[in-house]
Design a protein around this motif. Structure first.
Motif: not given
Length: 290
Positions: A83-105
């Motif tokens: 969210r910081r990359l998108l909203e403050t640093h104006h990144v066009g697109h962010v791909t994110g990886l996690t192994l936590s189902a709870a965090q992804l949800a």
């Protein structure tokens, strides 16, 4: 653990045993963004939320992510950095990886077309195009197993750095934050015993690197641009987490039970001691692909 892909780090099951305890439980004692990693402190009266934003900005700026078209976040947690990359640093697109189902949800509740958040191990990631920048906060601690030899650990970390090199555009940067072993190796036996106990039941299948192992693993792949060790920053962060957990203890017990609440209290208390006495450090490193 070693898989058919050759990956030597913690399994998805081991990761989920910690991070999937419950989103509401973590909300009780983390900052509003649920950033579960060391903050970056500057002023004595900083709030935890401001200090976490400063950390995100430091790594994003160091990685030259501001204004970038496409950035990868390895181990995105509850998505605060995304969210910081998108909203403050104006990144066009962010791909994110996690192994936590709870965090992804949890992150899926606010994610939009500007991000692609995946339940995926970095070892299996195959991007269609290179990234302008990569950030990874608090994930490297899970790239090797407790009890592995130095050579095995370095090989595990080297797989990660080789992947980052392949994924980055020429001149692209990686902003990395990880716990490292500290220079104070004379840990008192009670502290050392508690450290081992915490590692086994809070972070199974995980082992933190020596800073020298990080640099050895990256040699010839990525060039270090800057490094800082902020052990005292993590001691302060963990103390605030502990204070907030204790302040909300009754609710925590209702959510996860007495035993789990007590374990987290012990884990945070020993963490404060470990970082304060420099038995562990906190490395923030900027690497560049030349």
């Amino acid at each position: 653990m070693t898989t058919e892909t050759g990956y030597l780090g913690a399994s998805a099951e081991a990761i989920q045993s910690h991070y999937d305890v419950g989103n509401e439980f973590y909300r009780l004692w983390l900052d509003p963004s649920r950033t579960y990693s060391c903050a970056m402190w500057d002023e004595a009266d900083d709030s935890l939320e401001v200090a976490q934003q400063r950390k995100h900005d430091y790594l994003a700026t160091g990685a030259n992510a501001t204004g970038a078209k496409h950035v990868l976040d390895v181990g995105f947690g509850w998505g605060a950095m995304v969210r910081r990359l998108l909203e403050t640093h104006h990144v066009g697109h962010v791909t994110g990886l996690t192994l936590s189902a709870a965090q992804l949800a949890s992150a899926a509740e606010w994610a939009d077309e500007r991000c692609d958040l995946r339940l995926q191990n970095w070892i299996e990631h195959r991007p269609e195009q290179p990234y302008d920048a990569i950030v990874s906060i608090g994930a490297m601690e899970h790239f090797a197993n407790l009890g592995m030899s130095k050579a095995e650990k370095v090989e595990a970390y080297r797989q990660f750095f080789a992947s980052c090199r392949d994924w980055l555009v020429e001149g692209g940067r990686l902003g990395l934050q990880t716990i490292v072993r500290g220079h104070n190796t004379d840990a008192e036996w009670p502290v050392q015993r508690e450290m081992i106990r915490v590692n086994k039941w809070i972070f199974p299948e995980s082992e933190v690197p020596w800073l020298a192992e990080v640099f050895e693993a990256s040699q010839g792949l990525l060039s270090p641009i800057s490094v800082r060790n902020d052990a005292e920053h993590y001691a302060r962060t963990c103390q605030i987490w502990l204070d907030q957990l204790r302040a909300n203890r009754a609710e925590a017990v209702e959510l996860v039970g007495e035993e789990t609440t007590e374990r987290y209290e012990r884990y945070l208390q020993v963490s404060v001691t470990v970082f304060r006495r420099k038995h562990a450090g906190l490395a923030r490193i900027i690497f560049e692909r030349w």
